[in-house]
Design a protein around this motif. Structure first.
Motif, PDB file in Angstrom:
ATOM      1  N   ALA A 252      -3.707 -31.590  18.159  1.00  0.00           N
ATOM      2  CA  ALA A 252      -4.041 -31.028  19.474  1.00  0.00           C
ATOM      3  C   ALA A 252      -3.884 -29.514  19.522  1.00  0.00           C
ATOM      4  O   ALA A 252      -4.477 -28.850  20.372  1.00  0.00           O
ATOM      5  CB  ALA A 252      -3.172 -31.679  20.553  1.00  0.00           C
ATOM      6  N   GLN A 253      -3.082 -28.953  18.625  1.00  0.00           N
ATOM      7  CA  GLN A 253      -2.852 -27.506  18.622  1.00  0.00           C
ATOM      8  C   GLN A 253      -3.834 -26.740  17.739  1.00  0.00           C
ATOM      9  O   GLN A 253      -3.874 -25.502  17.776  1.00  0.00           O
ATOM     10  CB  GLN A 253      -1.419 -27.210  18.161  1.00  0.00           C
ATOM     11  CG  GLN A 253      -0.337 -27.745  19.075  1.00  0.00           C
ATOM     12  CD  GLN A 253       1.058 -27.423  18.563  1.00  0.00           C
ATOM     13  OE1 GLN A 253       1.251 -26.541  17.736  1.00  0.00           O
ATOM     14  NE2 GLN A 253       2.045 -28.155  19.063  1.00  0.00           N
ATOM     15  N   THR A 254      -4.630 -27.426  16.953  1.00  0.00           N
ATOM     16  CA  THR A 254      -5.487 -26.727  15.998  1.00  0.00           C
ATOM     17  C   THR A 254      -6.531 -25.808  16.626  1.00  0.00           C
ATOM     18  O   THR A 254      -6.854 -24.771  16.027  1.00  0.00           O
ATOM     19  CB  THR A 254      -6.181 -27.723  15.037  1.00  0.00           C
ATOM     20  OG1 THR A 254      -6.912 -28.697  15.809  1.00  0.00           O
ATOM     21  CG2 THR A 254      -5.167 -28.424  14.160  1.00  0.00           C
ATOM     22  N   PRO A 255      -7.097 -26.111  17.812  1.00  0.00           N
ATOM     23  CA  PRO A 255      -8.096 -25.181  18.364  1.00  0.00           C
ATOM     24  C   PRO A 255      -7.573 -23.753  18.521  1.00  0.00           C
ATOM     25  O   PRO A 255      -8.309 -22.796  18.250  1.00  0.00           O
ATOM     26  CB  PRO A 255      -8.431 -25.801  19.732  1.00  0.00           C
ATOM     27  CG  PRO A 255      -8.170 -27.256  19.553  1.00  0.00           C
ATOM     28  CD  PRO A 255      -6.972 -27.324  18.644  1.00  0.00           C
ATOM     29  N   ALA A 256      -6.326 -23.594  18.940  1.00  0.00           N
ATOM     30  CA  ALA A 256      -5.761 -22.257  19.133  1.00  0.00           C
ATOM     31  C   ALA A 256      -5.601 -21.522  17.807  1.00  0.00           C
ATOM     32  O   ALA A 256      -5.738 -20.289  17.749  1.00  0.00           O
ATOM     33  CB  ALA A 256      -4.412 -22.353  19.851  1.00  0.00           C
ATOM     34  N   TYR A 257      -5.325 -22.258  16.728  1.00  0.00           N
ATOM     35  CA  TYR A 257      -5.202 -21.634  15.412  1.00  0.00           C
ATOM     36  C   TYR A 257      -6.570 -21.235  14.855  1.00  0.00           C
ATOM     37  O   TYR A 257      -6.711 -20.187  14.209  1.00  0.00           O
ATOM     38  CB  TYR A 257      -4.473 -22.563  14.447  1.00  0.00           C
ATOM     39  CG  TYR A 257      -2.991 -22.645  14.718  1.00  0.00           C
ATOM     40  CD1 TYR A 257      -2.126 -21.673  14.224  1.00  0.00           C
ATOM     41  CD2 TYR A 257      -2.451 -23.674  15.480  1.00  0.00           C
ATOM     42  CE1 TYR A 257      -0.767 -21.728  14.471  1.00  0.00           C
ATOM     43  CE2 TYR A 257      -1.092 -23.743  15.737  1.00  0.00           C
ATOM     44  CZ  TYR A 257      -0.252 -22.770  15.232  1.00  0.00           C
ATOM     45  OH  TYR A 257       1.092 -22.820  15.488  1.00  0.00           O
ATOM     46  N   TYR A 258      -7.592 -22.059  15.085  1.00  0.00           N
ATOM     47  CA  TYR A 258      -8.945 -21.667  14.692  1.00  0.00           C
ATOM     48  C   TYR A 258      -9.318 -20.325  15.329  1.00  0.00           C
ATOM     49  O   TYR A 258      -9.908 -19.455  14.688  1.00  0.00           O
ATOM     50  CB  TYR A 258      -9.965 -22.714  15.142  1.00  0.00           C
ATOM     51  CG  TYR A 258     -10.120 -23.906  14.222  1.00  0.00           C
ATOM     52  CD1 TYR A 258     -10.668 -23.768  12.956  1.00  0.00           C
ATOM     53  CD2 TYR A 258      -9.764 -25.186  14.648  1.00  0.00           C
ATOM     54  CE1 TYR A 258     -10.844 -24.862  12.124  1.00  0.00           C
ATOM     55  CE2 TYR A 258      -9.938 -26.293  13.830  1.00  0.00           C
ATOM     56  CZ  TYR A 258     -10.473 -26.130  12.566  1.00  0.00           C
ATOM     57  OH  TYR A 258     -10.639 -27.212  11.740  1.00  0.00           O
ATOM     58  N   ARG A 259      -8.967 -20.149  16.580  1.00  0.00           N
ATOM     59  CA  ARG A 259      -9.398 -18.973  17.323  1.00  0.00           C
ATOM     60  C   ARG A 259      -8.680 -17.696  16.881  1.00  0.00           C
ATOM     61  O   ARG A 259      -9.112 -16.599  17.219  1.00  0.00           O
ATOM     62  CB  ARG A 259      -9.186 -19.187  18.826  1.00  0.00           C
ATOM     63  CG  ARG A 259     -10.134 -20.197  19.452  1.00  0.00           C
ATOM     64  CD  ARG A 259     -11.581 -19.727  19.423  1.00  0.00           C
ATOM     65  NE  ARG A 259     -11.723 -18.481  20.147  1.00  0.00           N
ATOM     66  CZ  ARG A 259     -12.530 -17.496  19.799  1.00  0.00           C
ATOM     67  NH1 ARG A 259     -13.271 -17.588  18.714  1.00  0.00           N
ATOM     68  NH2 ARG A 259     -12.581 -16.391  20.519  1.00  0.00           N
ATOM     69  N   THR A 260      -7.604 -17.836  16.146  1.00  0.00           N
ATOM     70  CA  THR A 260      -6.924 -16.632  15.650  1.00  0.00           C
ATOM     71  C   THR A 260      -7.596 -16.062  14.411  1.00  0.00           C
ATOM     72  O   THR A 260      -7.286 -14.955  13.980  1.00  0.00           O
ATOM     73  CB  THR A 260      -5.435 -16.939  15.349  1.00  0.00           C
ATOM     74  OG1 THR A 260      -4.713 -15.709  15.299  1.00  0.00           O
ATOM     75  CG2 THR A 260      -5.260 -17.664  14.033  1.00  0.00           C
ATOM     76  N   ALA A 261      -8.546 -16.818  13.828  1.00  0.00           N
ATOM     77  CA  ALA A 261      -9.176 -16.431  12.566  1.00  0.00           C
ATOM     78  C   ALA A 261     -10.538 -15.787  12.781  1.00  0.00           C
ATOM     79  O   ALA A 261     -11.127 -15.860  13.875  1.00  0.00           O
ATOM     80  CB  ALA A 261      -9.305 -17.644  11.660  1.00  0.00           C
ATOM     81  N   LYS A 262     -11.035 -15.173  11.733  1.00  0.00           N
ATOM     82  CA  LYS A 262     -12.372 -14.556  11.750  1.00  0.00           C
ATOM     83  C   LYS A 262     -13.383 -15.399  10.982  1.00  0.00           C
ATOM     84  O   LYS A 262     -14.575 -15.392  11.279  1.00  0.00           O
ATOM     85  CB  LYS A 262     -12.288 -13.164  11.099  1.00  0.00           C
ATOM     86  CG  LYS A 262     -13.569 -12.338  11.202  1.00  0.00           C
ATOM     87  CD  LYS A 262     -13.820 -11.883  12.618  1.00  0.00           C
ATOM     88  CE  LYS A 262     -15.150 -11.111  12.732  1.00  0.00           C
ATOM     89  NZ  LYS A 262     -15.070  -9.783  12.081  1.00  0.00           N
ATOM     90  N   VAL A 263     -12.897 -16.159  10.001  1.00  0.00           N
ATOM     91  CA  VAL A 263     -13.767 -16.943   9.118  1.00  0.00           C
ATOM     92  C   VAL A 263     -13.089 -18.267   8.800  1.00  0.00           C
ATOM     93  O   VAL A 263     -11.864 -18.327   8.650  1.00  0.00           O
ATOM     94  CB  VAL A 263     -14.029 -16.178   7.794  1.00  0.00           C
ATOM     95  CG1 VAL A 263     -14.825 -17.037   6.819  1.00  0.00           C
ATOM     96  CG2 VAL A 263     -14.734 -14.855   8.046  1.00  0.00           C
TER      97      VAL A 263
END
Length: 355
Positions: A252-263
């Motif tokens: 459930a927390q993975t969307p926020a981690y995706y958004r911290t990245a550029k690629v």
């Protein structure tokens, strides 16, 4: 209303593509059908869906190249067989119209025999991808085989011309994964390359680490756990130092981690589909991945298909993606894979094969 049973051995134990599929498709089909999920892990609450735990001494899956795994006599395959056998009384009692087995091996054999006795249809979704595991599933002729890509569909039809093959990709929940999600604040120098993956050999995380290290100005965030975590962490810290971080976080927390990245990148040798690809696209991240027909279908113009074995090329493509403004191309590509669209296709298929 159609009565459907989903057998998902590892649900409640890990959150991979197959287990995500089980829950996501159940949540959406349950508005028009009765859905029960049988799993070896602890049950969870899903709207209008019942989950049942069938205890079978299950642990997180590991990758094996031993001969016994090829003939489904390894420990994991035998546990799945036990799980399926222990599910039989509930399947008989449930009077299901359709059973969806997600684990292959002896599971399809047992259910094929049972279907001749208690009369239900079998739908196999090709999560194993092109190769021996789904070839085994096809050999036992389910009532319908759902290929996740067009290339898998052509392959399945060549194996068995009598088999009904339908192409329906995996999906992504656009309410959870989207560009408006607030990024997670982590102590890692930007720009960040993210890889969300089980740490098993065929995912080839060592290639990703070497490519990011070659790129010099990129950091790497790995989301995942698995049998290779010791080797992966050792290599990541040695080659990248403070530019490397690995976390194991709830799904459930993975969307926020995706958004911290550029690629986003995943250099796996093979993938039936790869839900993490469409999750990254929905987060508006370009995807850098292995060049093959299946992944070309998924990524489209929203990334770069590369040769991960060539570290120089892989590193260059990561840098190009990090320096390119993709605007909303990745997100627009992800719209093709909305779970609502995918579930609608499954609902139509269920009605066709059970009427």
């Amino acid at each position: 209303m159609t009565n459907i049973a989903v057998l998902s051995f590892y649900s409640g134990i890990v959150d991979r593509g197959v287990e995500t599929f089980a829950y996501e498709i159940a949540k959406r089909l349950s508005t028009k059908h009765r859905i029960d999920i049988y799993q070896a892990g602890r049950t969870i609450q899903l709207p209008q869906t019942r989950t049942y735990q069938i205890k079978a001494f299950a642990k997180a899956p590991t990758s094996s190249k031993f001969f016994l795994s090829k003939i489904y006599l390894d420990i994991q395959s035998l546990k799945i067989a036990l799980f399926t056998i222990k599910s039989i009384p509930k399947i008989v009692k449930g009077k299901y119209d359709l059973v969806i087995p997600l684990n292959g091996g002896w599971q399809i054999v047992i259910l094929k025999i049972l279907s001749k006795i208690v009369n239900f249809k079998i739908l196999v979704s090709g999560h194993a991808g092109i190769g021996s595991d789904d070839a085994w599933n096809i050999f036992f002729h389910p009532d319908v085989f759902v290929a996740l890509t067009k290339s898998e569909s052509y392959w399945a039809q060549r194996l068995s011309r009598e088999l009904r093959v339908v192409t329906i990709p995996n999906g992504v929940d656009l309410a959870k994964f989207n560009p408006k999600v607030k990024p997670k604040n982590i102590n890692l120098e930007k720009p960040i390359v993210i890889c969300s993956s089980a740490l098993v050999p065929y995912k080839r995380l060592h290639l990703t680490i070497r490519a990011v290290a070659k790129a010099k100005n990129l950091s790497l965030l790995v989301l995942g756990d698995g049998q290779e975590k010791g080797q992966i962490d050792t290599l990541g810290k040695r080659l990248l130092g403070k530019r490397y971080m690995r976390l194991s976080v709830p799904y459930a927390q993975t969307p926020a981690y995706y958004r911290t990245a550029k690629v986003f990148t995943l250099a796996s040798e093979t993938e039936a589909f790869g839900i993490s690809y469409v999750e990254a696209l929905a987060s508006n991240l370009p995807v850098i991945t292995t060049n093959d027909e299946s992944r070309a279908e998924i990524v489209g113009d929203a990334g770069i298909l590369t040769d991960p074995v060539n570290i120089e090329t892989y590193a260059k493509d990561l840098q190009i993606a990090a320096n390119t403004n993709y605007r909303n191309i990745p997100y627009n590509q992800a719209l093709k894979f909305s779970w609502n669209k995918i579930a609608h296709e499954y609902s139509k298929l269920v009605n066709q094969i059970t009427k």
